[in-house]
Structures are given as structure tokens and as C-alpha cells.
Write a protein that holds these residues in place. Structure first.
Motif, PDB file in Angstrom:
ATOM      1  N   ALA A  95       0.894  -1.013   0.090  1.00 49.00           N
ATOM      2  CA  ALA A  95      -0.049   0.073   0.010  1.00 49.00           C
ATOM      3  C   ALA A  95       0.845   1.150   0.033  1.00 49.00           C
ATOM      4  CB  ALA A  95      -0.843  -0.141   1.163  1.00 49.00           C
ATOM      5  N   ILE A  96       0.573   2.225  -0.806  1.00 53.12           N
ATOM      6  CA  ILE A  96       1.390   3.522  -0.764  1.00 53.12           C
ATOM      7  C   ILE A  96       0.233   4.575  -0.425  1.00 53.12           C
ATOM      8  CG2 ILE A  96       2.457   4.954  -2.367  1.00 53.12           C
ATOM      9  CD1 ILE A  96       3.266   2.643  -4.133  1.00 53.12           C
ATOM     10  N   LEU A  97       0.810   5.284   0.511  1.00 56.07           N
ATOM     11  CA  LEU A  97       0.163   6.623   1.123  1.00 56.07           C
ATOM     12  C   LEU A  97       0.784   7.528   0.725  1.00 56.07           C
ATOM     13  CD1 LEU A  97      -0.829   5.180   4.605  1.00 56.07           C
ATOM     14  CD2 LEU A  97      -2.140   4.792   2.648  1.00 56.07           C
ATOM     15  N   GLY A  98      -0.230   8.734   0.428  1.00 55.90           N
ATOM     16  CA  GLY A  98       0.711  10.146   0.527  1.00 55.90           C
ATOM     17  C   GLY A  98      -0.325  11.174  -0.053  1.00 55.90           C
ATOM     18  N   HIS A  99       0.106  12.397   0.332  1.00 57.40           N
ATOM     19  CA  HIS A  99      -1.008  13.152   0.000  1.00 57.40           C
ATOM     20  C   HIS A  99      -1.109  13.705  -1.625  1.00 57.40           C
ATOM     21  CE1 HIS A  99      -2.004  14.345   3.795  1.00 57.40           C
ATOM     22  NE2 HIS A  99      -0.755  14.804   4.336  1.00 57.40           N
ATOM     23  N   SER A 100      -2.034  14.275  -2.093  1.00 54.41           N
ATOM     24  CA  SER A 100      -1.934  14.580  -3.456  1.00 54.41           C
ATOM     25  C   SER A 100      -0.708  15.385  -3.738  1.00 54.41           C
ATOM     26  CB  SER A 100      -3.253  15.613  -3.672  1.00 54.41           C
ATOM     27  OG  SER A 100      -3.305  15.871  -4.925  1.00 54.41           O
ATOM     28  N   GLY A 101       0.080  15.236  -4.925  1.00 52.79           N
ATOM     29  CA  GLY A 101       1.073  15.782  -5.414  1.00 52.79           C
ATOM     30  C   GLY A 101       2.274  15.198  -4.781  1.00 52.79           C
ATOM     31  N   SER A 102       2.338  14.240  -3.970  1.00 54.59           N
ATOM     32  CA  SER A 102       3.480  13.598  -3.372  1.00 54.59           C
ATOM     33  C   SER A 102       4.476  12.977  -4.340  1.00 54.59           C
ATOM     34  CB  SER A 102       3.210  12.823  -2.107  1.00 54.59           C
ATOM     35  OG  SER A 102       2.300  11.810  -2.447  1.00 54.59           O
ATOM     36  N   GLY A 103       3.807  12.494  -5.413  1.00 58.24           N
ATOM     37  CA  GLY A 103       4.755  11.739  -6.378  1.00 58.24           C
ATOM     38  C   GLY A 103       4.270  10.292  -6.762  1.00 58.24           C
ATOM     39  N   GLY A 139       7.991  13.749  -2.880  1.00 67.52           N
ATOM     40  CA  GLY A 139       8.848  12.755  -3.720  1.00 67.52           C
ATOM     41  C   GLY A 139       9.578  11.811  -2.956  1.00 67.52           C
ATOM     42  N   GLN A 140       9.618  11.522  -1.658  1.00 68.24           N
ATOM     43  CA  GLN A 140      10.423  10.637  -1.034  1.00 68.24           C
ATOM     44  C   GLN A 140       9.425   9.620  -0.521  1.00 68.24           C
ATOM     45  OE1 GLN A 140      12.952  12.889   1.882  1.00 68.24           O
ATOM     46  NE2 GLN A 140      14.085  13.842  -0.039  1.00 68.24           N
ATOM     47  N   PHE A 141      10.278   8.555  -0.471  1.00 69.29           N
ATOM     48  CA  PHE A 141       9.664   7.290  -0.163  1.00 69.29           C
ATOM     49  C   PHE A 141       9.958   6.484   1.290  1.00 69.29           C
ATOM     50  CE2 PHE A 141       8.345   2.993  -1.903  1.00 69.29           C
ATOM     51  CZ  PHE A 141       6.988   3.186  -2.405  1.00 69.29           C
ATOM     52  N   SER A 142       9.197   6.398   1.972  1.00 69.94           N
ATOM     53  CA  SER A 142       9.886   5.464   3.366  1.00 69.94           C
ATOM     54  C   SER A 142       8.905   4.385   3.662  1.00 69.94           C
ATOM     55  CB  SER A 142      10.111   6.466   4.305  1.00 69.94           C
ATOM     56  OG  SER A 142       8.665   7.148   4.675  1.00 69.94           O
ATOM     57  N   GLU A 143       9.420   3.360   4.065  1.00 70.74           N
ATOM     58  CA  GLU A 143       8.346   2.042   4.712  1.00 70.74           C
ATOM     59  C   GLU A 143       8.016   2.420   6.000  1.00 70.74           C
ATOM     60  OE1 GLU A 143       9.732  -1.730   3.886  1.00 70.74           O
ATOM     61  OE2 GLU A 143       8.115  -2.690   4.153  1.00 70.74           O
ATOM     62  N   ALA A 144       6.607   2.312   6.102  1.00 70.16           N
ATOM     63  CA  ALA A 144       6.082   2.576   7.461  1.00 70.16           C
ATOM     64  C   ALA A 144       5.966   1.469   8.150  1.00 70.16           C
ATOM     65  CB  ALA A 144       4.757   3.377   7.296  1.00 70.16           C
ATOM     66  N   ARG A 145       6.239   1.484   9.553  1.00 66.57           N
ATOM     67  CA  ARG A 145       5.968   0.244  10.336  1.00 66.57           C
ATOM     68  C   ARG A 145       4.688   0.489  11.270  1.00 66.57           C
ATOM     69  NH1 ARG A 145       8.872  -3.403   8.525  1.00 66.57           N
ATOM     70  NH2 ARG A 145      10.869  -2.743   7.866  1.00 66.57           N
ATOM     71  N   ILE A 146       3.454   0.532  10.659  1.00 65.35           N
ATOM     72  CA  ILE A 146       2.477   0.759  11.342  1.00 65.35           C
ATOM     73  C   ILE A 146       1.905  -0.414  12.198  1.00 65.35           C
ATOM     74  CG2 ILE A 146      -0.033   1.262  10.765  1.00 65.35           C
ATOM     75  CD1 ILE A 146       0.915   2.720   8.109  1.00 65.35           C
ATOM     76  N   LYS A 147       2.181  -1.652  11.678  1.00 64.75           N
ATOM     77  CA  LYS A 147       1.619  -2.835  12.514  1.00 64.75           C
ATOM     78  C   LYS A 147       2.337  -2.654  14.006  1.00 64.75           C
ATOM     79  CE  LYS A 147      -1.111  -6.178  11.844  1.00 64.75           C
ATOM     80  NZ  LYS A 147      -2.301  -6.055  11.223  1.00 64.75           N
ATOM     81  N   GLY A 148       1.521  -2.883  14.893  1.00 61.10           N
ATOM     82  CA  GLY A 148       1.926  -2.916  16.139  1.00 61.10           C
ATOM     83  C   GLY A 148       1.823  -1.421  16.989  1.00 61.10           C
ATOM     84  N   SER A 149       1.841  -0.379  16.310  1.00 62.38           N
ATOM     85  CA  SER A 149       1.785   1.022  16.706  1.00 62.38           C
ATOM     86  C   SER A 149       0.481   1.387  16.882  1.00 62.38           C
ATOM     87  CB  SER A 149       2.594   2.063  15.700  1.00 62.38           C
ATOM     88  OG  SER A 149       2.179   1.953  14.512  1.00 62.38           O
ATOM     89  N   ILE A 150      -0.698   0.627  16.434  1.00 62.46           N
ATOM     90  CA  ILE A 150      -1.673   1.173  16.623  1.00 62.46           C
ATOM     91  C   ILE A 150      -2.772   0.128  17.742  1.00 62.46           C
ATOM     92  CG2 ILE A 150      -2.327   2.450  14.573  1.00 62.46           C
ATOM     93  CD1 ILE A 150      -3.637  -0.131  13.321  1.00 62.46           C
ATOM     94  N   PRO A 201      -0.428  -5.569   5.112  1.00 61.45           N
ATOM     95  CA  PRO A 201       0.042  -5.207   3.837  1.00 61.45           C
ATOM     96  C   PRO A 201       1.296  -4.529   4.337  1.00 61.45           C
ATOM     97  CG  PRO A 201      -1.352  -3.716   4.574  1.00 61.45           C
ATOM     98  CD  PRO A 201      -1.643  -4.412   5.582  1.00 61.45           C
ATOM     99  N   ARG A 202       2.145  -4.514   3.526  1.00 60.44           N
ATOM    100  CA  ARG A 202       3.445  -3.487   3.383  1.00 60.44           C
ATOM    101  C   ARG A 202       2.959  -2.040   3.432  1.00 60.44           C
ATOM    102  NH1 ARG A 202       8.274  -5.163  -0.078  1.00 60.44           N
ATOM    103  NH2 ARG A 202       9.466  -3.682   1.337  1.00 60.44           N
ATOM    104  N   THR A 203       3.451  -1.258   4.219  1.00 60.54           N
ATOM    105  CA  THR A 203       2.845   0.255   3.600  1.00 60.54           C
ATOM    106  C   THR A 203       3.957   1.028   3.616  1.00 60.54           C
ATOM    107  OG1 THR A 203       1.180  -0.120   5.104  1.00 60.54           O
ATOM    108  CG2 THR A 203       1.352   2.001   4.783  1.00 60.54           C
ATOM    109  N   PHE A 204       3.937   1.883   2.629  1.00 59.12           N
ATOM    110  CA  PHE A 204       4.930   3.047   2.210  1.00 59.12           C
ATOM    111  C   PHE A 204       4.413   4.323   2.338  1.00 59.12           C
ATOM    112  CE2 PHE A 204       6.851  -0.825   0.479  1.00 59.12           C
ATOM    113  CZ  PHE A 204       8.144  -0.573   0.585  1.00 59.12           C
ATOM    114  N   LEU A 205       5.059   5.278   2.644  1.00 64.20           N
ATOM    115  CA  LEU A 205       4.402   6.843   2.654  1.00 64.20           C
ATOM    116  C   LEU A 205       5.365   7.516   1.615  1.00 64.20           C
ATOM    117  CD1 LEU A 205       4.546   7.167   6.726  1.00 64.20           C
ATOM    118  CD2 LEU A 205       2.656   6.577   5.304  1.00 64.20           C
ATOM    119  N   MET A 206       4.715   8.256   0.928  1.00 66.03           N
ATOM    120  CA  MET A 206       5.351   9.098   0.231  1.00 66.03           C
ATOM    121  C   MET A 206       5.050  10.727   0.410  1.00 66.03           C
ATOM    122  SD  MET A 206       5.725   8.509  -3.822  1.00 66.03           S
ATOM    123  CE  MET A 206       7.406   9.363  -4.452  1.00 66.03           C
TER     124      MET A 206
END
Ligand code: ADP
Ligand code: MG
Length: 233
Positions: free
Chosen positions: A36-44, A222-233, A214-219
Motif C-alpha cells: 500500500a502506498i500512502l501520500g498526499h496529493s502531489g507527493s509523487g 517525492g521521498q519514499f519510506s516504509e512505514a512500520r504501522i503494524k503494532g503501533s496502533i 500489508p507492507r505500507t509505504f509513505l510518500m
């Protein structure tokens, strides 16, 4: 690795400056991953998916699919890889208004290997329509379907060539939350049953969080990073 992106960069030239839409992005995706790729509009996000899908040329960096560096292939070879390996689902899934659901689903076969006979794939197209919950709508035209139903036809269409990779760019963007949840559910089921790899851009972080690991990435810018969301909620 099925997909490897290394140091991808793409900028757009604006009147007064250059905008770096994708800024040195590297990541890899194994066969069967659900990303899953998350990010605001215009983030690339769209620019990144377009480079992975062989639709937009990177300024630098590389995309390899099954260890083949796609941007070092000829245009013809790249188109062939795209047709054989990748199914696209766009935000505003464009069905052909004069074709029925099943005809829309069969349409990509006429672009793929010319040897295949679309008529032979009718049973598979029916099975796909059934899987997306539209078994009774195969002869309906897009205008006779709701927005969510039209989107499901576009999803069945993306599956018809049995792609290894599905690139979905905000496939649920304009749908209500329930319909969106159902569509992500179809993706997850297909992913589990067929080991098809999914890269899905979505705005709806809540739905991603409720999905099963799912594996989740944040954009962001233009920069991309993997988010470790599982376990933090
Ligand atoms: P997202 O899909 O996350 O909304 P995009 O990849 O569409 O982001 O766009 C990233 C940035 O690049 C945005 O600032 C957008 O305005 C700009 N951009 C996208 N396509 C073009 C283009 N063809 N020409 C100029 N700028 C563009
Ligand atoms: Mg976009």
C-alpha cells in the motif's frame, strides 16, 4: 525480487523552476507482496507508478522486473513486458461505453499476443466477473452500472491477462467507504489466491490499517519510506 527500483528520480520543468516529483526512491517488492502506498496529493505517487509500469521515463535510476532493467529495453520489448506482466487500474477506470461488461473485460486480449482468441477466454472473463460480484451484469453497459460496479469491471479487465503485477492508482478514489473496502477486499483475496503482486495507491489510511498486514509505504514530497504501522496502533 520481482520488482527492484534503484535511486529513481524524475523532475518536471516548470516555468520558473524544476520540481522533483520523485526524489531518489529505492525499494524492492517480492512476488506475492501486497504493497500500500500512502501520500498526499502531489507527493509523487502517480509519477512513481508510471515509471514502474514503463509509462514514464525516469531521469535517472532503474526499474528491474524479474531482473530485467525495463528502461534499458527497446520500446517494443518494454510494451511487451507491460502487456504480459502488468495490469493497470486507474482512478477513473475508463470503460468503453459502447461495450458490455464482458466485452470490456475481454478487450485487453486484442492488444496482447495476437495468437490468442478472445472468444476462448469468455469462460475466464465470466469467472472474473463472478469474482468481483458481477455475475449477473455481464451484458450490462457501463451506463447501466453504478460507479462501484464500473470500477469492478475495470478490475476484472486488469486481471484478464493474468498479470504478475497489478498497479492500482487510487482505484477507489471517488467511491464511498463501504465500496472502497469491498474493492480492497477483492484485491486481497486475489493476492492471496493467485500470488499476484499488488501496488495500491490509496488516500485512505484507515482502510489500509484495517487490512491484514500489508507492507505500507509513505510518500512525501517525492521521498519514499516504509512505514512500520503494524503494532503501533
Ligand atoms: P500524486 O499522484 O501523489 O498526486 P504526481 O506524481 O501526480 O503526485 O505529481 C507529483 C508532482 O509532480 C506534483 O507536484 C505535480 O503537480 C507534478 N506533476 C505531475 N505531472 C506533471 C507534469 N506532466 N508536468 C508538470 N508537473 C507535473
Ligand atoms: Mg496521483
Amino acid at each position: 525480487m520481482l520488482i527492484e527500483c534503484k535511486d529513481l528520480v524524475k523532475s518536471y520543468k516548470l516555468e520558473d523552476r524544476e520540481l522533483q516529483a520523485v526524489d531518489h526512491v529505492s525499494f524492492s517488492v517480492a512476488e506475492g507482496d501486497f504493497v500500500a502506498i500512502l501520500g498526499h496529493s502531489g507527493s509523487g505517487k502517480t509519477t512513481l507508478l508510471s515509471m514502474i509500469g514503463g509509462l514514464a521515463h525516469p531521469d535517472s535510476g532503474s526499474v528491474s522486473i524479474n531482473s530485467i532493467d525495463t528502461w534499458r529495453q527497446s520500446e517494443i520489448k518494454r510494451a511487451e513486458m507491460r502487456n504480459q506482466l502488468i495490469g493497470f487500474i486507474f482512478q477513473f477506470g475508463s470503460l468503453i461505453p459502447t461495450l458490455t461488461s464482458i466485452e470490456n473485460v475481454l478487450l485487453p486480449l486484442s492488444f496482447a499476443d495476437s495468437g490468442s482468441d478472445p472468444a476462448a477466454k469468455i469462460p475466464f472473463a465470466r469467472e472474473l466477473l463472478d469474482q468481483v460480484g458481477l455475475a449477473d451484469k455481464e451484458n450490462s453497459f457501463p451506463s447501466q452500472l453504478s460507479g462501484g460496479q464500473q470500477r469492478r469491471v475495470a478490475i476484472a479487465r486488469a486481471f484478464i491477462n493474468r498479470p504478475s503485477i497489478i498497479l492500482a492508482d487510487e482505484p477507489t478514489g471517488d467511491l464511498d467507504e463501504d465500496t472502497e473496502g469491498e474493492i480492497l477486499e477483492i484485491f486481497r483475496r486475489y493476492n492471496t489466491e493467485n500470488q499476484t503482486t499488488f501496488l495500491v495507491v490509496t488516500h485512505n489510511s484507515k482502510l489500509v490499517l484495517t487490512q491484514d498486514n500489508p507492507r505500507t509505504f509513505l510518500m512525501k514530497d517525492g521521498q519514499f519510506s516504509e512505514a512500520r504501522i503494524k503494532g503501533s496502533i
